[in-house]
Design an enzyme around this catalytic site. Structure first.
Site, PDB file in Angstrom:
ATOM      1  N   ASP A  89      -5.175  37.096  18.726  1.00  0.00           N
ATOM      2  CA  ASP A  89      -5.686  36.647  20.026  1.00  0.00           C
ATOM      3  C   ASP A  89      -7.208  36.554  19.936  1.00  0.00           C
ATOM      4  OD1 ASP A  89      -6.101  36.052  22.634  1.00  0.00           O
ATOM      5  OD2 ASP A  89      -5.287  37.900  23.459  1.00  0.00           O
TER       6      ASP A  89
ATOM      7  N   ASP B 289      -5.623  29.842  22.193  1.00  0.00           N
ATOM      8  CA  ASP B 289      -6.347  30.933  21.527  1.00  0.00           C
ATOM      9  C   ASP B 289      -5.438  32.069  21.065  1.00  0.00           C
ATOM     10  OD1 ASP B 289      -5.721  31.830  24.033  1.00  0.00           O
ATOM     11  OD2 ASP B 289      -7.576  32.934  24.328  1.00  0.00           O
ATOM     12  N   GLU B 290      -4.159  31.816  20.995  1.00  0.00           N
ATOM     13  CA  GLU B 290      -3.227  32.879  20.578  1.00  0.00           C
ATOM     14  C   GLU B 290      -2.185  32.324  19.627  1.00  0.00           C
ATOM     15  OE1 GLU B 290      -1.368  35.792  23.424  1.00  0.00           O
ATOM     16  OE2 GLU B 290      -2.578  34.643  24.818  1.00  0.00           O
TER      17      GLU B 290
END
Lengths: 405, 84
Positions: free
Chosen positions: A4, A99-100
């Site tokens: 993350d 973003d993960e």
């Protein structure tokens, strides 16, 4: 392994502009107080600034907050860059959001001396390739849910490793709401059943959970017992496309229905272009809007006699749908279109009439121009009636310079 | 805040073997030379079939956004940071 990125959008802006480093910043559409904060930096999070707050609310919590216009293309490109880096570590990567990611490193971890040294190596490569401000938190566990849980407990810029022996203790101490997939509503229902921790969830009979939550009860039971039935599904395995659509929130001058229809024209054009690029044609056109009061949603669909990938045909179908609605709003805050019942264009017959074939050739020519000079290089004249959308405003990916070029 | 400029500039660039992109060393804008002290971020941006390279660089305490169009071999100063 769950990775993350920390305060992703804000970190990228701080990396690009050292003047923003160490300052409380909020990423917005436009740097005005009427805007929404879509992401906040670590510094502003300390004041309680969260994504989704209005800018004036955030300013109230943190008066020194700097509002920075976001750069969607920049974030997307950095995501591509970090995915490229991760692909050098493992081929099994599931993109969870911009973003993960989840990664299955079962086979590859030994090459790096174990999962924790591998996580350290990933962070080192990120630091040298992306920059010192763009950091990530990595959670390592035997399943996706628990890797994400461990990552959330080690933010920011940390590495969390869940030893299988520590799992029972984690289940005992973790409230159900901490798990991704258990939101406030499910939490409330679980509380009513007397379930507050994951261990208690694991002790609850599966048939009781299935009666209450349906098929989702199975997942809840599994999580309560310390495993996640969902494997990491690589992003390279593309599932079948069910529909292609676009929607757009409208700025005030585009909210009257007449102006909104121009936007809809542009959206239909874009949907058609995407369908042609993907090699699909579709029959069912769904057009919808949201009224200005944000309470009323209107939408209907129509099925065309023949499948199409032409933006103009899709637009005419949308007008037909809107005309058939019992009440049309005078102003709308959001409008959208999607085409479903998709089939491969290669498997559909060539149009019988010359006029239809001519339309197809025109679209082919337009696509060649767009592929070479960008999406905004050629458009229908009516779409030109409204001003281009700035780069930092979500919606069309048309930027000012693409417009000029 | 960044102020949009969008003007072509002369640049001094190093093409280093193995580097993922050309390294911007210095540029000239309005008859003044700016030496790049740090390249903060580089990312590609597709415009049609051309992939531009967008640079965020610092020259001392000044920060600039610069774009390279490889099809036209043109460097352009996109914006300067005016918050200082």
């Amino acid at each position: 392994m769950h990775l993350d990125m920390d305060s992703y959008f804000a970190s990228i802006e701080q990396q690009a502009n050292p003047a923003l480093r160490g300052k409380a910043i909020g990423i917005t559409g436009r740097p005005t107080e009427k805007s929404i904060v879509v992401a906040s930096s670590r510094e502003s999070k300390r004041y309680g600034v969260k994504a989704g707050m209005t800018a004036w609310e955030a300013k109230k919590l943190c008066p020194d907050l700097l509002l920075v216009p976001g750069h969607g293309i920049r974030y997307r490109e950095i995501t591509k860059q970090f995915l490229k880096i991760l692909e050098t570590f493992t081929p099994i990567i599931e993109v969870f959001s911009v973003d993960e990611v989840f990664m299955n490193v079962t086979q590859e971890a030994n090459r790096h001396g174990g999962p924790v040294p591998m996580a350290c190596a990933i962070k080192d490569v990120f630091r040298t390739s992306l920059g010192e401000c763009i950091t990530a938190t990595i959670g390592i566990a035997s399943s996706k849910t628990f890797a994400k849980l461990i990552a959330s407990q080690n933010k920011p810029d940390g590495i969390g490793f869940l030893d299988p022996e520590e799992l029972p203790e984690l289940l005992e101490t973790t409230p159900v709401a901490k798990v991704c997939g258990i939101g406030p509503r499910i939490e409330k229902r679980l509380h009513r059943m007397g379930v507050r921790t994951l261990a208690e969830l694991g002790e609850t009979p599966e048939n009781l959970l299935r009666r209450e939550f349906g098929i989702y009860g199975r997942f809840l039971k599994a999580v309560g017992c310390g495993y996640d039935p969902h494997p990491v599904s690589p992003f390279t395995q593309v599932s079948d496309v069910k529909s292609i659509g676009h929607s757009r929130s409208l700025r005030p001058d585009l909210r009257p229905l007449e102006s909104a229809l121009l936007v809809l024209r542009g959206l239909c054009d874009r949907v058609g272009w995407r369908m042609r690029r993907a090699g699909y044609v579709g029959r069912t056109v769904h057009c919808w809007y949201r009224s200005l009061s944000l309470t009323q949603f209107g939408g209907k669909q129509t099925t065309l006699p023949l499948p199409t990938d032409d933006g103009h045909d899709i637009y005419l179908a949308c007008l037909d749908v809107l005309n058939r609605m019992p009440s049309r709003p005078e102003e709308v805050s959001k409008i959208g279109v999607s085409v479903s019942q998709l089939q491969e264009k290669a498997k559909t017959p060539i149009p019988l009439f010359a006029a239809d074939r001519r339309r197809g050739r025109l679209n082919d020519a337009i696509d060649i121009v767009r592929a070479r000079f960008g999406e905004a290089s050629i458009r229908t004249a009516d779409v030109l009636l409204f001003k281009p959308i700035p780069d930092h405003v979500s919606g069309f990916t048309m930027t000012q310079d693409e417009w000029e070029d | 805040m960044f102020l949009e400029i969008r003007e072509p500039i002369d640049t001094l660039v190093t093409y280093r073997r193995g580097a993922p992109h050309p390294l911007l060393r210095a540029f000239r804008w309005k008859d003044r030379r700016y030496d790049v002290t740090q390249t903060n971020l580089v990312h590609p941006k597709r415009v049609g079939d051309v992939v531009h390279l967008c640079y965020a660089v610092s020259c001392g305490s000044d920060h600039f956004d610069i774009r390279f169009d490889p099809a036209r071999h043109q460097w352009r100063l996109e914006a300067i940071d005016t918050s200082r």
